[in-house]
Design a protein around this motif. Structure first.
Motif, PDB file in Angstrom:
ATOM      1  N   ALA A 176       3.499   2.726  14.713  1.00 40.00           N
ATOM      2  CA  ALA A 176       2.758   3.981  14.552  1.00 40.00           C
ATOM      3  C   ALA A 176       2.956   4.541  13.148  1.00 40.00           C
ATOM      4  O   ALA A 176       2.011   5.054  12.525  1.00 40.00           O
ATOM      5  CB  ALA A 176       3.207   4.995  15.603  1.00 40.00           C
ATOM      6  N   MET A 177       4.178   4.446  12.627  1.00 41.68           N
ATOM      7  CA  MET A 177       4.453   4.909  11.275  1.00 41.68           C
ATOM      8  C   MET A 177       3.624   4.130  10.259  1.00 41.68           C
ATOM      9  O   MET A 177       3.070   4.696   9.319  1.00 41.68           O
ATOM     10  CB  MET A 177       5.941   4.735  10.967  1.00 41.68           C
ATOM     11  N   LYS A 178       3.538   2.846  10.466  1.00 39.49           N
ATOM     12  CA  LYS A 178       2.781   1.999   9.549  1.00 39.49           C
ATOM     13  C   LYS A 178       1.304   2.374   9.572  1.00 39.49           C
ATOM     14  O   LYS A 178       0.621   2.346   8.543  1.00 39.49           O
ATOM     15  CB  LYS A 178       2.975   0.534   9.943  1.00 39.49           C
ATOM     16  N   ARG A 179       0.813   2.764  10.735  1.00 39.41           N
ATOM     17  CA  ARG A 179      -0.603   3.141  10.862  1.00 39.41           C
ATOM     18  C   ARG A 179      -0.878   4.505  10.225  1.00 39.41           C
ATOM     19  O   ARG A 179      -1.833   4.675   9.478  1.00 39.41           O
ATOM     20  CB  ARG A 179      -1.008   3.158  12.339  1.00 39.41           C
ATOM     21  N   VAL A 180      -0.005   5.480  10.486  1.00 37.78           N
ATOM     22  CA  VAL A 180      -0.232   6.855  10.025  1.00 37.78           C
ATOM     23  C   VAL A 180       0.214   7.052   8.576  1.00 37.78           C
ATOM     24  O   VAL A 180      -0.411   7.789   7.824  1.00 37.78           O
ATOM     25  CB  VAL A 180       0.511   7.845  10.945  1.00 37.78           C
ATOM     26  N   ARG A 181       1.313   6.417   8.178  1.00 32.23           N
ATOM     27  CA  ARG A 181       1.860   6.507   6.827  1.00 32.23           C
ATOM     28  C   ARG A 181       2.097   7.957   6.384  1.00 32.23           C
ATOM     29  O   ARG A 181       1.524   8.419   5.403  1.00 32.23           O
ATOM     30  CB  ARG A 181       0.947   5.787   5.835  1.00 32.23           C
ATOM     31  N   ALA A 202       2.353  -1.150   1.445  1.00 31.68           N
ATOM     32  CA  ALA A 202       1.582  -2.252   0.888  1.00 31.68           C
ATOM     33  C   ALA A 202       2.475  -3.452   0.595  1.00 31.68           C
ATOM     34  O   ALA A 202       2.138  -4.587   0.897  1.00 31.68           O
ATOM     35  CB  ALA A 202       0.860  -1.800  -0.388  1.00 31.68           C
ATOM     36  N   GLU A 203       3.651  -3.190   0.011  1.00 29.79           N
ATOM     37  CA  GLU A 203       4.586  -4.282  -0.249  1.00 29.79           C
ATOM     38  C   GLU A 203       5.039  -4.919   1.052  1.00 29.79           C
ATOM     39  O   GLU A 203       5.206  -6.129   1.153  1.00 29.79           O
ATOM     40  CB  GLU A 203       5.799  -3.769  -1.028  1.00 29.79           C
ATOM     41  N   LYS A 204       5.226  -4.076   2.073  1.00 29.74           N
ATOM     42  CA  LYS A 204       5.658  -4.610   3.353  1.00 29.74           C
ATOM     43  C   LYS A 204       4.577  -5.497   3.957  1.00 29.74           C
ATOM     44  O   LYS A 204       4.860  -6.553   4.514  1.00 29.74           O
ATOM     45  CB  LYS A 204       5.989  -3.466   4.319  1.00 29.74           C
ATOM     46  N   GLU A 205       3.329  -5.099   3.822  1.00 31.21           N
ATOM     47  CA  GLU A 205       2.240  -5.905   4.345  1.00 31.21           C
ATOM     48  C   GLU A 205       2.195  -7.256   3.644  1.00 31.21           C
ATOM     49  O   GLU A 205       2.019  -8.289   4.272  1.00 31.21           O
ATOM     50  CB  GLU A 205       0.911  -5.159   4.167  1.00 31.21           C
ATOM     51  N   ARG A 206       2.390  -7.249   2.319  1.00 30.83           N
ATOM     52  CA  ARG A 206       2.386  -8.518   1.595  1.00 30.83           C
ATOM     53  C   ARG A 206       3.556  -9.385   2.033  1.00 30.83           C
ATOM     54  O   ARG A 206       3.433 -10.604   2.174  1.00 30.83           O
ATOM     55  CB  ARG A 206       2.456  -8.248   0.091  1.00 30.83           C
ATOM     56  N   GLU A 207       4.711  -8.750   2.291  1.00 33.98           N
ATOM     57  CA  GLU A 207       5.875  -9.502   2.747  1.00 33.98           C
ATOM     58  C   GLU A 207       5.605 -10.146   4.092  1.00 33.98           C
ATOM     59  O   GLU A 207       5.947 -11.293   4.337  1.00 33.98           O
ATOM     60  CB  GLU A 207       7.094  -8.588   2.829  1.00 33.98           C
ATOM     61  N   GLU A 208       4.932  -9.406   4.988  1.00 32.48           N
ATOM     62  CA  GLU A 208       4.628  -9.951   6.301  1.00 32.48           C
ATOM     63  C   GLU A 208       3.682 -11.141   6.203  1.00 32.48           C
ATOM     64  O   GLU A 208       3.831 -12.128   6.905  1.00 32.48           O
ATOM     65  CB  GLU A 208       4.020  -8.862   7.182  1.00 32.48           C
ATOM     66  N   ILE A 209       2.710 -11.027   5.303  1.00 35.01           N
ATOM     67  CA  ILE A 209       1.763 -12.125   5.131  1.00 35.01           C
ATOM     68  C   ILE A 209       2.473 -13.368   4.612  1.00 35.01           C
ATOM     69  O   ILE A 209       2.228 -14.488   5.054  1.00 35.01           O
ATOM     70  CB  ILE A 209       0.637 -11.702   4.173  1.00 35.01           C
ATOM     71  N   GLN A 210       3.391 -13.179   3.672  1.00 29.84           N
ATOM     72  CA  GLN A 210       4.079 -14.304   3.049  1.00 29.84           C
ATOM     73  C   GLN A 210       5.175 -14.885   3.932  1.00 29.84           C
ATOM     74  O   GLN A 210       5.404 -16.085   3.934  1.00 29.84           O
ATOM     75  CB  GLN A 210       4.679 -13.848   1.713  1.00 29.84           C
ATOM     76  N   ALA A 211       5.853 -14.001   4.674  1.00 31.00           N
ATOM     77  CA  ALA A 211       7.046 -14.437   5.398  1.00 31.00           C
ATOM     78  C   ALA A 211       6.869 -14.462   6.906  1.00 31.00           C
ATOM     79  O   ALA A 211       7.804 -14.738   7.631  1.00 31.00           O
ATOM     80  CB  ALA A 211       8.221 -13.534   5.039  1.00 31.00           C
ATOM     81  N   GLY A 212       5.672 -14.177   7.387  1.00 30.65           N
ATOM     82  CA  GLY A 212       5.453 -14.183   8.825  1.00 30.65           C
ATOM     83  C   GLY A 212       6.166 -13.031   9.483  1.00 30.65           C
ATOM     84  O   GLY A 212       5.894 -11.879   9.191  1.00 30.65           O
ATOM     85  N   SER A 213       7.116 -13.315  10.368  1.00 28.33           N
ATOM     86  CA  SER A 213       7.819 -12.263  11.119  1.00 28.33           C
ATOM     87  C   SER A 213       9.039 -11.783  10.359  1.00 28.33           C
ATOM     88  O   SER A 213      10.156 -11.840  10.855  1.00 28.33           O
ATOM     89  CB  SER A 213       8.232 -12.781  12.503  1.00 28.33           C
ATOM     90  N   MET A 219      13.675  -5.763   3.837  1.00 26.46           N
ATOM     91  CA  MET A 219      12.798  -5.414   2.735  1.00 26.46           C
ATOM     92  C   MET A 219      13.601  -4.855   1.558  1.00 26.46           C
ATOM     93  O   MET A 219      14.673  -4.280   1.728  1.00 26.46           O
ATOM     94  CB  MET A 219      11.766  -4.378   3.176  1.00 26.46           C
ATOM     95  N   GLU A 220      13.088  -5.045   0.346  1.00 24.46           N
ATOM     96  CA  GLU A 220      13.708  -4.408  -0.803  1.00 24.46           C
ATOM     97  C   GLU A 220      13.415  -2.915  -0.732  1.00 24.46           C
ATOM     98  O   GLU A 220      12.339  -2.500  -0.348  1.00 24.46           O
ATOM     99  CB  GLU A 220      13.144  -4.987  -2.103  1.00 24.46           C
TER     100      GLU A 220
END
Length: 280
Positions: A176-181, A202-213, A219-220
């Motif tokens: 929910a936090m990720k959706r509302v920001r 945004a960085e977290k989304e890129r990390e998820e795409i690159q690293a899967g789960s 995260m940094e």
């Protein structure tokens, strides 16, 4: 916490949680970082666990007395899993059904009655609220006392939530936090997680795409953990005006008590300046 659109001005927050029957009188002359005098702030946020086990020995009234000693225009307070009487569904095992109901009514009366008003406290149950300060700053807060089931405590249903038994966060809340920001997310509950960082979605989304789960805890992050060592003065407020609205969220675990059996008030409170919108 989210914003209205308009011109911005600095707003100062004092963020605390997990005070567990704490009293400033018990802390007099100590080196603990949560002590009087506290600098004047615009908004006090207490994220739950006012008491250690509900209203034993007028614990809620004592909590209001403690909060009354803090100079803030607006004081917002929610219940935590230790504030058992404030949970209508919780049952203390040694009390009868009727006594549990009466204990709940008494706790609600205390947290919504004259003593609360005298302390300048606004008690929030789950829901969305909008507040306007005297300086015309307007902001919206979503408040909730609920957390994942944790032993036999009240209000049972992601981040800075690691404890000896592992991660105790709520995955649904994190989504929910990720959706509302929102601009800021404040909480407590897990004492060992005391700290703050800026979540860049945004960085977290890129990390998820690159690293899967990928794990959120890996995260940094910009880490602003307090070591609790201060002299006679509170530190300067932490400046988070650089937060990119809609892209980043300031995550704050404001637990005052340390982890483990000792539970000492050795974690520093957070004093944060945020730029918030003024009412048009």
């Amino acid at each position: 916490m989210s914003q209205s659109a308009s011109s911005n001005r600095p707003t100062r927050f004092l963020i605390i949680s997990d005070t567990h029957n704490f009293q400033f009188t018990d802390n007099a002359g100590s080196a603990n970082p949560f002590r009087l005098p506290i600098p004047k702030v615009d908004v006090l946020l207490h994220c739950g666990d006012l008491t250690h086990y509900g209203g034993i020995d007028d614990s809620y009234q004592k909590a209001l007395q403690m909060l009354g000693g803090i100079d803030a225009e607006l004081k917002l307070v929610i219940a935590g899993n230790h504030d058992v009487d404030l949970d209508k569904t919780y049952r203390k095992p040694r009390l009868s059904e009727e006594d549990n109901r009466e204990a709940h009514k008494a706790a609600i009366r205390t947290m919504t009655g004259p003593r609360t008003a005298q302390a300048g406290v606004t008690y929030l149950e789950e829901g969305t609220y909008t507040f306007t300060l005297k300086n015309s700053v307007t902001f919206t807060v979503y408040a909730s006392p609920y957390s994942p089931e944790f032993d036999n405590w009240a209000f049972a249903t992601g981040v800075l939530d690691e404890c000896p038994s592992g991660s105790a966060g709520c995955e649904n809340l994190l989504h929910a936090m990720k959706r509302v920001r929102p601009l800021m997310h404040c909480f407590g509950h897990i004492h060992e997680g005391h700290g703050a960082f800026v979540m860049d979605w945004a960085e977290k989304e890129r990390e998820e795409i690159q690293a899967g789960s990928a794990q959120w805890s890996q995260m940094e992050r910009d880490d602003f953990d307090s070591d609790g060592e201060m002299e006679n003065e509170y530190p300067e407020p932490t400046q988070f005006g650089r937060i990119i609205r809609g892209q980043q969220t300031l995550m704050v675990n404001a637990a005052i008590m340390t982890g483990g059996m000792a539970m000492e008030p050795k974690n520093a409170p957070w004093i944060v300046d945020l730029d918030l919108a003024r009412r048009a």
